[in-house]
Design a protein around this motif. Structure first.
Motif, mmCIF file in Angstrom:
data_model
loop_
_atom_site.group_PDB
_atom_site.id
_atom_site.type_symbol
_atom_site.label_atom_id
_atom_site.label_comp_id
_atom_site.label_asym_id
_atom_site.label_seq_id
_atom_site.Cartn_x
_atom_site.Cartn_y
_atom_site.Cartn_z
ATOM 1 N N HIS A 206 -2.708 -6.948 -5.606
ATOM 2 C CA HIS A 206 -1.572 -6.065 -5.877
ATOM 3 C C HIS A 206 -0.855 -5.646 -4.599
ATOM 4 N N LEU A 207 -1.414 -5.987 -3.441
ATOM 5 C CA LEU A 207 -0.868 -5.481 -2.178
ATOM 6 C C LEU A 207 0.480 -6.103 -1.830
ATOM 7 N N ILE A 208 0.686 -7.381 -2.165
ATOM 8 C CA ILE A 208 1.949 -8.059 -1.889
ATOM 9 C C ILE A 208 2.660 -8.297 -3.208
ATOM 10 N N LEU A 209 3.789 -7.658 -3.381
ATOM 11 C CA LEU A 209 4.544 -7.769 -4.620
ATOM 12 C C LEU A 209 5.731 -8.698 -4.461
ATOM 13 N N ALA A 210 6.047 -9.431 -5.534
ATOM 14 C CA ALA A 210 7.236 -10.280 -5.561
ATOM 15 C C ALA A 210 8.338 -9.519 -6.273
ATOM 16 N N ASP A 211 9.422 -9.234 -5.545
ATOM 17 C CA ASP A 211 10.581 -8.568 -6.141
ATOM 18 C C ASP A 211 11.576 -9.628 -6.578
ATOM 19 N N THR A 212 11.823 -9.735 -7.875
ATOM 20 C CA THR A 212 12.723 -10.749 -8.402
ATOM 21 C C THR A 212 14.092 -10.658 -7.731
ATOM 22 N N GLY A 213 14.488 -11.772 -7.113
ATOM 23 C CA GLY A 213 15.786 -11.821 -6.452
ATOM 24 C C GLY A 213 15.813 -11.170 -5.081
ATOM 25 N N GLN A 214 14.724 -10.533 -4.689
ATOM 26 C CA GLN A 214 14.701 -9.819 -3.413
ATOM 27 C C GLN A 214 13.773 -10.471 -2.381
ATOM 28 N N GLY A 215 12.636 -10.981 -2.845
ATOM 29 C CA GLY A 215 11.663 -11.574 -1.935
ATOM 30 C C GLY A 215 10.294 -10.970 -2.135
ATOM 31 N N TYR A 216 9.601 -10.647 -1.074
ATOM 32 C CA TYR A 216 8.252 -10.090 -1.144
ATOM 33 C C TYR A 216 8.191 -8.816 -0.310
ATOM 34 N N ARG A 217 7.310 -7.927 -0.734
ATOM 35 C CA ARG A 217 7.128 -6.687 0.025
ATOM 36 C C ARG A 217 5.686 -6.188 -0.133
ATOM 37 N N LEU A 218 5.267 -5.384 0.838
ATOM 38 C CA LEU A 218 3.944 -4.754 0.773
ATOM 39 C C LEU A 218 4.051 -3.452 0.027
ATOM 40 N N CYS A 219 3.051 -3.147 -0.782
ATOM 41 C CA CYS A 219 3.014 -1.844 -1.454
ATOM 42 C C CYS A 219 1.797 -1.086 -0.957
ATOM 43 N N GLY A 220 1.615 0.083 -1.465
ATOM 44 C CA GLY A 220 0.450 0.871 -1.057
ATOM 45 C C GLY A 220 0.811 1.932 -0.044
#
Length: 220
Positions: A206-220
């Motif tokens: 769950h740490l790396i999320l895929a944002d549709t149309g945006q790319g990838y980001r870290l959460c937490g």
């Protein structure tokens, strides 16, 4: 970090590029001065490793032309000339940022490239932290909640970009442009595969999320 190696000696250029890629540095190669100039106009390189004796357009000419850019790359000039006056000429008259005489030790080349990249205003801190992750850019070490994590150079570079974004989304195209090189097909699944491996090695899907149309980001 992204580096352009402008060197017409093919074996030396490939050797430098291979070594830098093993240090998690994205590398492109130009075999002539005119191509090096064109590539710098199209791509924001952090450092240009520039041989003075290039065909079509000399390294000296390339250096002078790039100094007219608003945000030029840092220039590390390579030359066979070792006289003090040649170094002064390259640094003062031409505007190079550093100077290295051939033959050189590869470890010194890497150290000088990293030193130049740290002079760029947008360079991040040497140690990055986010949600239990720690990434040391200098030692190339990653820990997840204190546990050492072994990453490939590409995985390390992807994670570094995500951590530098501080929770913001990093577009797919930026990951391709910064971590791989110009020869990679932009439609490749290499980024998705690297993200998948990172999730597994970090032990937190769950740490790396895929944002549709945006790319990838870290959460937490």
């Amino acid at each position: 970090m992204r580096v352009l190696v402008a060197e017409d000696h093919q074996v030396l250029a490939r050797t430098i590029a291979t070594g830098l890629r093993r240090q998690s540095i994205a590398v492109d190669i130009a075999a002539s001065g005119d191509k090096a100039e064109r590539m710098c106009l199209l791509t924001d390189y952090d450092v240009l490793v520039l041989d003075r004796d290039l065909p079509v357009m000399t390294g000296d000419e390339v250096c002078r032309k790039l100094r007219d850019l608003v945000d030029p790359p840092r220039i590390l000039m390579l030359t066979s000339a070792g006289a003090l006056e040649d170094k002064v000429d390259g640094l003062e008259r031409l505007g190079a940022d550093d100077y290295l005489t051939k033959p050189f030790d590869f470890a010194e080349l890497v150290a000088r490239i990293r030193a130049l990249s740290r002079r760029v205003p947008r360079a991040p801190a040497d140690v990055l932290r986010h949600a239990g992750l720690t990434l040391d850019r200098i030692r190339h070490e990653v820990t997840a909640r204190g546990r050492p994590v072994e990453l490939t150079p590409k995985e390390f570079a992807v994670l570094q970009l995500l951590m530098e974004a501080r929770g913001g989304a990093v577009p797919h195209d930026e990951l391709v442009r910064s971590v791989w090189d110009e020869n990679l097909d932009p439609r490749t699944t290499a980024v998705r595969a690297a993200i998948s491996r990172l999730r597994g090695k970090l032990g937190a899907s769950h740490l790396i999320l895929a944002d549709t149309g945006q790319g990838y980001r870290l959460c937490g």
